[in-house]
Design a protein around this motif. Sequence first.
Motif, mmCIF file in Angstrom:
data_model
loop_
_atom_site.group_PDB
_atom_site.id
_atom_site.type_symbol
_atom_site.label_atom_id
_atom_site.label_comp_id
_atom_site.label_asym_id
_atom_site.label_seq_id
_atom_site.Cartn_x
_atom_site.Cartn_y
_atom_site.Cartn_z
ATOM 1 N N ASP A 15 0.670 -1.500 -0.386
ATOM 2 C CA ASP A 15 -0.122 -0.075 0.091
ATOM 3 C C ASP A 15 0.650 1.354 0.204
ATOM 4 O OD1 ASP A 15 -2.565 -1.849 -0.102
ATOM 5 O OD2 ASP A 15 -2.435 -1.315 2.263
ATOM 6 N N LEU A 16 1.994 1.190 0.636
ATOM 7 C CA LEU A 16 3.265 2.297 0.846
ATOM 8 C C LEU A 16 3.894 2.552 -0.576
ATOM 9 C CD1 LEU A 16 3.866 4.191 2.635
ATOM 10 C CD2 LEU A 16 5.534 2.708 3.259
ATOM 11 N N LYS A 17 4.035 0.949 -0.837
ATOM 12 C CA LYS A 17 4.639 1.675 -2.459
ATOM 13 C C LYS A 17 3.465 2.137 -3.575
ATOM 14 C CE LYS A 17 6.843 -0.953 -5.987
ATOM 15 N NZ LYS A 17 5.867 -0.138 -7.322
ATOM 16 N N ASN A 18 2.409 1.859 -3.526
ATOM 17 C CA ASN A 18 1.442 2.231 -4.418
ATOM 18 C C ASN A 18 0.677 3.578 -3.917
ATOM 19 O OD1 ASN A 18 0.832 0.154 -5.228
ATOM 20 N ND2 ASN A 18 -0.684 -0.761 -4.108
ATOM 21 N N VAL A 19 1.234 4.763 -2.374
ATOM 22 C CA VAL A 19 0.998 5.767 -2.402
ATOM 23 C C VAL A 19 2.022 6.792 -3.016
ATOM 24 C CG1 VAL A 19 0.661 7.531 -0.620
ATOM 25 C CG2 VAL A 19 -1.066 5.296 -0.871
ATOM 26 N N SER A 20 3.155 6.060 -2.821
ATOM 27 C CA SER A 20 4.123 6.511 -2.937
ATOM 28 C C SER A 20 4.551 6.796 -4.944
ATOM 29 C CB SER A 20 5.766 5.788 -2.443
ATOM 30 O OG SER A 20 5.856 5.690 -1.598
ATOM 31 N N ASP A 21 4.158 5.859 -5.216
ATOM 32 C CA ASP A 21 4.227 5.776 -6.797
ATOM 33 C C ASP A 21 3.476 7.247 -7.269
ATOM 34 O OD1 ASP A 21 6.141 3.967 -6.364
ATOM 35 O OD2 ASP A 21 4.329 2.221 -7.193
ATOM 36 N N GLN A 22 1.815 6.963 -6.764
ATOM 37 C CA GLN A 22 0.989 7.828 -6.755
ATOM 38 C C GLN A 22 1.133 9.466 -6.651
ATOM 39 O OE1 GLN A 22 -3.078 6.999 -5.892
ATOM 40 N NE2 GLN A 22 -2.723 5.001 -5.180
ATOM 41 N N LEU A 23 1.625 9.450 -5.367
ATOM 42 C CA LEU A 23 2.483 10.756 -5.222
ATOM 43 C C LEU A 23 3.476 10.980 -6.195
ATOM 44 C CD1 LEU A 23 2.844 10.820 -1.322
ATOM 45 C CD2 LEU A 23 1.523 12.493 -2.817
ATOM 46 N N GLU A 28 5.223 14.908 -10.605
ATOM 47 C CA GLU A 28 5.500 14.957 -12.306
ATOM 48 C C GLU A 28 4.443 15.991 -12.811
ATOM 49 O OE1 GLU A 28 6.204 11.181 -13.844
ATOM 50 O OE2 GLU A 28 7.924 11.090 -12.737
ATOM 51 N N GLU A 29 3.342 15.956 -12.408
ATOM 52 C CA GLU A 29 2.070 16.769 -13.057
ATOM 53 C C GLU A 29 2.710 18.099 -13.036
ATOM 54 O OE1 GLU A 29 -2.251 16.927 -12.717
ATOM 55 O OE2 GLU A 29 -1.826 14.242 -12.403
ATOM 56 N N SER A 30 2.864 18.085 -11.425
ATOM 57 C CA SER A 30 3.092 19.543 -10.877
ATOM 58 C C SER A 30 3.999 20.003 -11.631
ATOM 59 C CB SER A 30 2.785 19.213 -9.178
ATOM 60 O OG SER A 30 3.119 20.239 -8.635
ATOM 61 N N GLN A 38 0.812 27.237 -15.522
ATOM 62 C CA GLN A 38 -0.201 26.417 -15.483
ATOM 63 C C GLN A 38 -1.303 25.959 -13.512
ATOM 64 O OE1 GLN A 38 -1.231 22.800 -17.619
ATOM 65 N NE2 GLN A 38 -1.588 23.949 -19.406
ATOM 66 N N GLN A 39 -1.587 25.945 -13.472
ATOM 67 C CA GLN A 39 -1.908 26.061 -11.824
ATOM 68 C C GLN A 39 -2.260 24.277 -11.836
ATOM 69 O OE1 GLN A 39 -4.030 29.088 -9.324
ATOM 70 N NE2 GLN A 39 -2.141 30.287 -9.973
ATOM 71 N N LEU A 40 -2.413 23.709 -10.689
ATOM 72 C CA LEU A 40 -3.245 22.609 -10.563
ATOM 73 C C LEU A 40 -4.680 22.861 -9.861
ATOM 74 C CD1 LEU A 40 -0.820 20.357 -8.815
ATOM 75 C CD2 LEU A 40 -1.284 20.013 -10.624
ATOM 76 N N SER A 41 -5.774 21.961 -10.175
ATOM 77 C CA SER A 41 -7.329 22.159 -10.138
ATOM 78 C C SER A 41 -7.016 21.527 -8.001
ATOM 79 C CB SER A 41 -7.644 21.423 -10.366
ATOM 80 O OG SER A 41 -7.520 20.011 -9.886
ATOM 81 N N GLU A 42 -8.140 22.504 -7.548
ATOM 82 C CA GLU A 42 -8.365 22.201 -6.122
ATOM 83 C C GLU A 42 -8.534 20.463 -5.764
ATOM 84 O OE1 GLU A 42 -7.697 23.846 -3.878
ATOM 85 O OE2 GLU A 42 -7.357 25.785 -5.280
ATOM 86 N N GLU A 43 -9.292 19.751 -7.508
ATOM 87 C CA GLU A 43 -9.047 18.830 -6.642
ATOM 88 C C GLU A 43 -7.965 17.865 -6.783
ATOM 89 O OE1 GLU A 43 -11.864 14.725 -8.866
ATOM 90 O OE2 GLU A 43 -11.659 16.579 -9.834
ATOM 91 N N THR A 44 -6.890 18.226 -7.487
ATOM 92 C CA THR A 44 -5.998 17.599 -7.157
ATOM 93 C C THR A 44 -4.979 18.175 -6.197
ATOM 94 O OG1 THR A 44 -5.883 17.782 -9.886
ATOM 95 C CG2 THR A 44 -3.441 17.402 -8.795
ATOM 96 N N LYS A 45 -4.837 19.010 -5.451
ATOM 97 C CA LYS A 45 -4.486 19.398 -4.278
ATOM 98 C C LYS A 45 -5.439 19.027 -3.148
ATOM 99 C CE LYS A 45 -3.208 23.890 -5.815
ATOM 100 N NZ LYS A 45 -3.696 25.740 -5.842
ATOM 101 N N MET A 51 -3.477 11.840 -0.159
ATOM 102 C CA MET A 51 -2.649 11.103 0.500
ATOM 103 C C MET A 51 -1.087 11.387 1.042
ATOM 104 S SD MET A 51 -2.260 9.319 -3.973
ATOM 105 C CE MET A 51 -2.037 11.150 -4.652
ATOM 106 N N LEU A 52 -0.823 12.685 1.297
ATOM 107 C CA LEU A 52 -0.319 12.984 2.159
ATOM 108 C C LEU A 52 -0.183 12.124 3.591
ATOM 109 C CD1 LEU A 52 1.103 16.281 1.241
ATOM 110 C CD2 LEU A 52 2.316 13.264 1.088
ATOM 111 N N THR A 53 -1.825 12.048 4.281
ATOM 112 C CA THR A 53 -2.095 11.367 4.893
ATOM 113 C C THR A 53 -2.073 10.408 5.659
ATOM 114 O OG1 THR A 53 -3.550 13.998 5.371
ATOM 115 C CG2 THR A 53 -4.114 11.752 6.867
ATOM 116 N N THR A 54 -2.440 9.722 3.936
ATOM 117 C CA THR A 54 -2.482 8.661 4.082
ATOM 118 C C THR A 54 -1.066 7.797 4.327
ATOM 119 O OG1 THR A 54 -4.065 8.459 2.532
ATOM 120 C CG2 THR A 54 -3.247 5.960 2.759
#
Length: 401
Positions: A15-23, A28-30, A38-45, A51-54
């Motif tokens: 689970d930790l690896k999956n979250v790290s991959d998503q972050l 990269e998107e950021s 461009q700015q990241l959407s509020e949904e993305t933020k 995910m940081l909490t998880t």
Amino acid sequence: MPVNIEQEYKQVQNDLKNVSDQLKAFAEESQTAIKNHQQLSEETKGKVDQMLTTQGELNARLQAAEQALANNDSGRAGRVLTLGARVAESDEFAAKASALAGGGKGSFSVPIQNAITEADGSGADLIEPTRVPGVVAPPNQRLFIRDLLNWGRTQSNSIEYVRETGFTNSADVVSENPSGGKPESDITFEMDSENVATIAHWIHASRQVLSDAGMLQSYIDGRLRYGLKLKEETQLLKGSGVGLNINGLYTQASQYSNPGVEVESDTMIDRLRIAMLQVQLAEYAADGLVLNPIDWTSIELTKDSQGRYIWANPNAVNGPTLWGLPVVTTQSLDQSEFLTGAFQMGAQAWDREDATVTISTEDRDNFIKNMVTILCEERIALTVYRPEAFVKGDFVLSSGA
């Protein structure tokens, strides 16, 4: 149903690896968005914050699983026992408690290294389910100074050691056969010694506490152990070194002195960074900061001109850090005081005797009053090899702050 610790450990890792991959993907998107202005959407933020909490929660679960595996000696789910639980589940308690609770006289001690750690041991038969739900324990200060230090064991009542008082580094580039010989560096030492200090205290309790292992555990954990560790914390930091007291880290540390860095509008954060530099100029690297909780809260609440927190993320579960170093908050330091230094290299602490609990009915008039005395004590020492490796100071800032 018993929890399979190994399976839990592997699942948390995945689970930790999956979250790290998503972050990583969001990072990269950021970066792409920044390049394209461009700015990241509020949904993305919001997803990133979640995910940081998880990630923080998974790290905590992973640490707990690792500790459980370390305490698992027969393939069964192990447990991390408190001092009180170790006493309540010990063979000594199982053998003596019933007799003393029934009116007998005597005493017994439980050294921690001999306490059992499995739930199905002989002492565990005395453990009963909690009778009164919702019991609120008194607020306890978390003590971490012990964790910053490098600990060893000693069998002596005093420790003789060599204290480094100066270092002149003359290392230089030399020819194959230098006519004047190779340069000599100079390290000056002095012999010193520190006595092992005994930290102890006791409380009175009703004899009936011996019939209720859960009650005994709460007495030991909620009163005795906390009080013992609180005093240990104060001694390690601010022991005067006079008489029976430990010569503490803060007591021996060098005084803060800006070595010449020009700082506009001196702040608490600036002062801590310069203190770290002062440690580095003494040929050591700081590996921790110690602050009063009020001062650390002030730093955490520092905001930029737009009202955003600079050092803290209220949604994160990460531990307190500043300038890349762990921050220990303790009320053993007064408000506005601080300490930094090379805790692992510049000093060492010593355990002469682990915390031991002794329970007795033979203290004064305990027998006729149906009382018992519960004593908790330990023996420790502290040696500071290089006082210059520690810097203390205060947050009395300049007028421009």
